[in-house]
Design an enzyme around this catalytic site. Structure first.
Site, PDB file in Angstrom:
ATOM      1  CD  GLU A 137     -21.819 -65.157   6.989  1.00 11.60           C
ATOM      2  OE1 GLU A 137     -20.372 -65.464   6.634  1.00 11.60           O
ATOM      3  OE2 GLU A 137     -22.452 -64.390   6.415  1.00 11.60           O
ATOM      4  CG  ASN A 138     -18.778 -73.420   5.749  1.00  7.12           C
ATOM      5  OD1 ASN A 138     -17.877 -72.940   5.245  1.00  7.12           O
ATOM      6  ND2 ASN A 138     -18.840 -74.544   6.520  1.00  7.12           N
ATOM      7  CG  HIS A 148     -19.826 -68.031   1.003  1.00  3.07           C
ATOM      8  ND1 HIS A 148     -19.005 -68.471   1.922  1.00  3.07           N
ATOM      9  CD2 HIS A 148     -20.482 -67.272   1.653  1.00  3.07           C
ATOM     10  CE1 HIS A 148     -19.068 -68.055   2.882  1.00  3.07           C
ATOM     11  NE2 HIS A 148     -20.108 -67.141   2.679  1.00  3.07           N
ATOM     12  CB  CYS A 149     -24.787 -71.117   2.216  1.00  2.00           C
ATOM     13  SG  CYS A 149     -26.476 -70.956   2.567  1.00  2.00           S
ATOM     14  N   PRO A 150     -24.599 -67.488   2.252  1.00  4.21           N
ATOM     15  CG  PRO A 150     -26.063 -65.919   1.306  1.00  4.21           C
ATOM     16  CD  PRO A 150     -25.281 -67.036   1.189  1.00  4.21           C
TER      17      PRO A 150
END
Length: 267
Positions: free
Chosen positions: A133-134, A128-130
């Site tokens: 945001e996905n 999950h890549c902050p």
């Protein structure tokens, strides 16, 4: 919609940083500004298009479905593989791809994982890549890597232009005042150049060996990887085939079939 609300702050920050840095490079005495003043518009236009493309790619990766598992019926279609192949596997390994998620209770395909931030299971979960945001998963991993390529081009090009605009002054105070905005642009583009380059190298390597960040970092916690040796990857088909599958195969992959064939060959 929830997908727009959840990452609104990050997406707004990305757009502001991208265009504010670009504006600084155009307004100060950089090589970009000199080309514009001399009538050589090719470089300014190309740079502007690269920045625009990086923003569009960012929103594409950020807003697209990473491969959410939506129903049991959708999962079951990828879990059905040849019974003869299954019978050749040890009993303890026959149903490793068949498990229910402890959070959303859906039937979870092999290589899928539940994301606590997105509150859904994701096929071929990477991480999950902050920043976007996905999640990065089966459907958007290749687009994430392409986005990194475009972003690296934009920030490294911007770094070159920011450096070209730095001017000298008689005192440190005067130098800092007249270069303050360019120093900010230099810092943003410099930091992002290093971060994006590292991410790009890591994900190219992962694609080349057909593994994910989750599988690479935690093989001891993943059921279907525990029977494998530390150096063994049951999904690896060689660098060329792995990269071809990663970039050119758009359909959902039944990883249970790939796993069963590889395990059968190893038996």
């Amino acid at each position: 919609m929830k997908i727009f609300r959840s990452g609104c702050l990050m997406r707004t920050t990305h757009v502001i940083l991208s265009w504010l840095t670009t504006l600084v490079l155009f307004l100060h005495n950089t090589d970009l500004r000199k080309c514009e003043e001399s009538g050589e518009l090719l470089q300014p236009v190309l740079f502007g298009l690269v920045v625009l493309l990086s923003v569009l790619m960012y929103f594409t990766v950020s807003l697209m479905d990473p491969g959410f598992v939506l129903s049991d019926s959708e999962s079951q279609s990828t879990l059905e593989y040849d019974e003869e192949q299954e019978k050749m596997l040890p009993h303890s390994e026959r149903s490793q791809g068949h498990r229910r998620c402890g959070y959303c209770l859906l039937l979870q395909p092999m290589r899928a994982r539940h994301c606590k931030e997105c509150k859904q299971c994701v096929r071929r979960y990477d991480h999950h890549c902050p920043w976007i945001e996905n999640c990065v998963g089966e459907r958007n991993h290749k687009w994430f890597l392409l986005y990194l390529c475009v972003q690296l081009l934009a920030v490294s090009w911007g770094l070159q232009y920011a450096w070209s605009g730095i001017t000298f002054a008689s005192t440190w105070q005067q130098w800092f005042i007249q270069n303050s905005f360019l120093l900010g642009a230099l810092g943003v583009t410099g930091i992002f150049s290093v971060v994006v380059l590292l991410l790009l190298c890591i994900h190219l390597y992962l694609a080349a060996i057909n593994t994910t960040t989750w599988e690479f970092m935690s093989p001891h916690r993943i059921t279907y990887l525990k029977p494998c040796d530390s150096e063994e990857n049951p999904f690896d088909r060689g660098v060329i085939c792995n990269l071809w599958d990663f970039f050119c195969v758009c359909q959902t992959v039944a990883w249970e079939r790939v796993y069963s064939r590889r395990t059968k060959d190893a038996v």
